[in-house]
Design a protein around this motif. Sequence first.
Motif, short mmCIF file in Angstrom:
data_model
loop_
_atom_site.label_atom_id
_atom_site.label_comp_id
_atom_site.label_asym_id
_atom_site.label_seq_id
_atom_site.Cartn_x
_atom_site.Cartn_y
_atom_site.Cartn_z
N GLU A 261 -17.20 -20.72 9.50
CA GLU A 261 -17.55 -20.82 8.09
C GLU A 261 -18.67 -21.83 7.92
O GLU A 261 -18.75 -22.82 8.66
N TYR A 262 -19.53 -21.60 6.95
CA TYR A 262 -20.67 -22.47 6.68
C TYR A 262 -20.57 -23.00 5.26
O TYR A 262 -20.18 -22.28 4.35
N ASP A 263 -20.95 -24.25 5.08
CA ASP A 263 -21.03 -24.84 3.74
C ASP A 263 -22.38 -24.46 3.16
O ASP A 263 -23.42 -24.98 3.57
N LEU A 264 -22.38 -23.55 2.20
CA LEU A 264 -23.62 -23.05 1.62
C LEU A 264 -24.02 -23.79 0.35
O LEU A 264 -24.98 -23.42 -0.31
N GLU B 195 -31.72 -12.39 -1.41
CA GLU B 195 -32.09 -13.75 -1.07
C GLU B 195 -31.53 -14.11 0.29
O GLU B 195 -30.46 -13.65 0.66
N VAL B 196 -32.29 -14.92 1.02
CA VAL B 196 -31.85 -15.41 2.31
C VAL B 196 -32.06 -16.92 2.37
O VAL B 196 -32.84 -17.48 1.60
N VAL C 284 -28.39 -16.09 9.51
CA VAL C 284 -29.15 -15.94 8.27
C VAL C 284 -28.17 -15.49 7.18
O VAL C 284 -27.71 -14.35 7.19
N PRO C 285 -27.85 -16.38 6.24
CA PRO C 285 -27.03 -15.98 5.11
C PRO C 285 -27.85 -15.09 4.17
O PRO C 285 -29.02 -15.38 3.89
N VAL C 286 -27.26 -14.00 3.69
CA VAL C 286 -27.93 -13.05 2.81
C VAL C 286 -27.04 -12.81 1.60
O VAL C 286 -25.83 -12.66 1.74
N ARG C 287 -27.66 -12.79 0.42
CA ARG C 287 -26.89 -12.53 -0.80
C ARG C 287 -27.73 -11.75 -1.81
O ARG C 287 -28.95 -11.69 -1.72
N GLY D 214 -21.41 -15.25 -5.96
CA GLY D 214 -21.31 -13.94 -5.31
C GLY D 214 -21.06 -14.02 -3.82
O GLY D 214 -21.14 -15.10 -3.22
N PRO D 215 -20.78 -12.88 -3.22
CA PRO D 215 -20.53 -12.85 -1.78
C PRO D 215 -21.81 -13.09 -0.97
O PRO D 215 -22.91 -12.80 -1.43
N VAL D 216 -21.62 -13.63 0.20
CA VAL D 216 -22.71 -13.88 1.14
C VAL D 216 -22.30 -13.28 2.47
O VAL D 216 -21.16 -13.44 2.90
N ILE D 217 -23.23 -12.59 3.10
CA ILE D 217 -22.97 -12.12 4.46
C ILE D 217 -23.81 -12.95 5.42
O ILE D 217 -24.91 -13.37 5.07
#
Length: 71
Positions: free
Chosen positions: A3-6, A26-27, A35-38, A46-49
Motif C-alpha cells: 500500500e502507498y500513502d497517496l 491523472e498519474v 505509477v498510480p493512475v486515477r 476516487g479509486p487509484v490503480i
Amino acid sequence: MREYDLSTARWRKSSYSDQNGGSCVEVSDDFPGVVPVRDSKAGDGGPVIGVSASAWSAFIGAVKNARFTDA
C-alpha cells in the motif's frame, strides 16, 4: 500487495485529456517502481490503480506507436 500513502502525491493530467474537464486520466510520478493512475473526475476520494513502471512505460510506448485503434 503493498500500500502507498497517496496523500502527498502530485497528480498530472494526460496531455490527451479533454481540456473541458472530461475524459481526464491523472498519474503521479512520485513513487519509484509504480505509477498510480486515477480518474480526475473522481478526485482524491476516487479509486487509484497502481501499475508497475515497466508496464506503464510499455503502455505509453504502444499508445505513441498507435498500436491501439478503433476496431
